[in-house]
Design a protein around this motif. Structure first.
Motif, PDB file in Angstrom:
ATOM      1  N   ILE A  22     -24.744 -14.730  45.202  1.00 41.51           N
ATOM      2  CA  ILE A  22     -24.598 -14.378  46.621  1.00 41.51           C
ATOM      3  C   ILE A  22     -25.936 -13.920  47.180  1.00 41.51           C
ATOM      4  O   ILE A  22     -26.327 -14.302  48.292  1.00 41.51           O
ATOM      5  CB  ILE A  22     -23.526 -13.280  46.792  1.00 41.51           C
ATOM      6  CG1 ILE A  22     -22.143 -13.845  46.491  1.00 41.51           C
ATOM      7  CG2 ILE A  22     -23.571 -12.685  48.190  1.00 41.51           C
ATOM      8  CD1 ILE A  22     -21.054 -12.797  46.388  1.00 41.51           C
ATOM      9  N   GLY A  23     -26.664 -13.127  46.410  1.00 40.61           N
ATOM     10  CA  GLY A  23     -27.974 -12.652  46.851  1.00 40.61           C
ATOM     11  C   GLY A  23     -28.968 -13.787  47.026  1.00 40.61           C
ATOM     12  O   GLY A  23     -29.700 -13.834  48.021  1.00 40.61           O
ATOM     13  N   MET A  24     -28.988 -14.711  46.084  1.00 38.27           N
ATOM     14  CA  MET A  24     -29.949 -15.820  46.169  1.00 38.27           C
ATOM     15  C   MET A  24     -29.629 -16.754  47.325  1.00 38.27           C
ATOM     16  O   MET A  24     -30.542 -17.203  48.028  1.00 38.27           O
ATOM     17  CB  MET A  24     -29.963 -16.603  44.849  1.00 38.27           C
ATOM     18  CG  MET A  24     -30.587 -15.830  43.712  1.00 38.27           C
ATOM     19  SD  MET A  24     -32.248 -15.252  44.061  1.00 38.27           S
ATOM     20  CE  MET A  24     -33.112 -16.764  44.245  1.00 38.27           C
ATOM     21  N   VAL A  25     -28.356 -17.036  47.530  1.00 37.59           N
ATOM     22  CA  VAL A  25     -27.983 -17.894  48.658  1.00 37.59           C
ATOM     23  C   VAL A  25     -28.359 -17.214  49.966  1.00 37.59           C
ATOM     24  O   VAL A  25     -28.881 -17.853  50.884  1.00 37.59           O
ATOM     25  CB  VAL A  25     -26.478 -18.241  48.605  1.00 37.59           C
ATOM     26  CG1 VAL A  25     -26.010 -18.876  49.897  1.00 37.59           C
ATOM     27  CG2 VAL A  25     -26.199 -19.156  47.431  1.00 37.59           C
ATOM     28  N   SER A  26     -28.117 -15.912  50.042  1.00 38.42           N
ATOM     29  CA  SER A  26     -28.487 -15.170  51.254  1.00 38.42           C
ATOM     30  C   SER A  26     -29.984 -15.209  51.490  1.00 38.42           C
ATOM     31  O   SER A  26     -30.447 -15.422  52.612  1.00 38.42           O
ATOM     32  CB  SER A  26     -28.022 -13.721  51.152  1.00 38.42           C
ATOM     33  OG  SER A  26     -26.632 -13.653  51.007  1.00 38.42           O
ATOM     34  N   ILE A  27     -30.748 -15.002  50.441  1.00 47.73           N
ATOM     35  CA  ILE A  27     -32.207 -14.990  50.567  1.00 47.73           C
ATOM     36  C   ILE A  27     -32.733 -16.357  50.994  1.00 47.73           C
ATOM     37  O   ILE A  27     -33.617 -16.458  51.847  1.00 47.73           O
ATOM     38  CB  ILE A  27     -32.867 -14.535  49.245  1.00 47.73           C
ATOM     39  CG1 ILE A  27     -32.583 -13.047  49.017  1.00 47.73           C
ATOM     40  CG2 ILE A  27     -34.365 -14.797  49.246  1.00 47.73           C
ATOM     41  CD1 ILE A  27     -32.959 -12.557  47.637  1.00 47.73           C
TER      42      ILE A  27
END
Length: 86
Positions: A22-27
Motif C-alpha cells: 500500500i505504501g509503495m503504490v501510494s508513493i
C-alpha cells in the motif's frame, strides 16, 4: 509461546507485505511523493515494520476457531456434507 503469539507471528509477515505494498503504490502514484521517492521508500519500509506488529496482534485472536462460535454455544457449521445428486 502462546497460540496468539504464534498466529500473530505468521500474520505479521502477511500484514507487513500488504502495508508495504500500500505504501509503495501510494508513493509511486502520487506525483508529489514520487518526486522524492528516495526519501519516502525507506519511511514506508520502517512504517510497515512498525505498524504490522499491532495489527497482526489484533487480527490473531480472530483467526482462532473459538472466536467463530455463537455466544449461546451453537457452532457455525462448515460446508454441507449433503449431496445434490438423488
Amino acid at each position: 509461546m502462546s497460540n496468539r503469539f504464534r498466529i500473530a507471528a505468521l500474520v505479521y509477515m502477511m500484514t507487513n507485505a500488504v502495508l508495504f505494498g500500500i505504501g509503495m503504490v501510494s508513493i509511486m502514484t502520487i506525483p508529489a511523493l514520487a518526486r522524492n521517492a528516495m526519501d519516502w521508500v525507506p519511511m514506508a519500509v520502517i512504517a510497515s515494520f512498525i505498524l504490522a506488529a499491532p495489527i497482526a496482534w489484533w487480527i490473531a485472536p480472530r483467526l482462532r476457531a473459538r472466536y467463530w462460535r455463537h455466544r449461546d454455544g451453537d457452532v457455525i457449521s462448515g460446508p454441507s456434507t449433503a449431496t445434490d445428486n438423488p
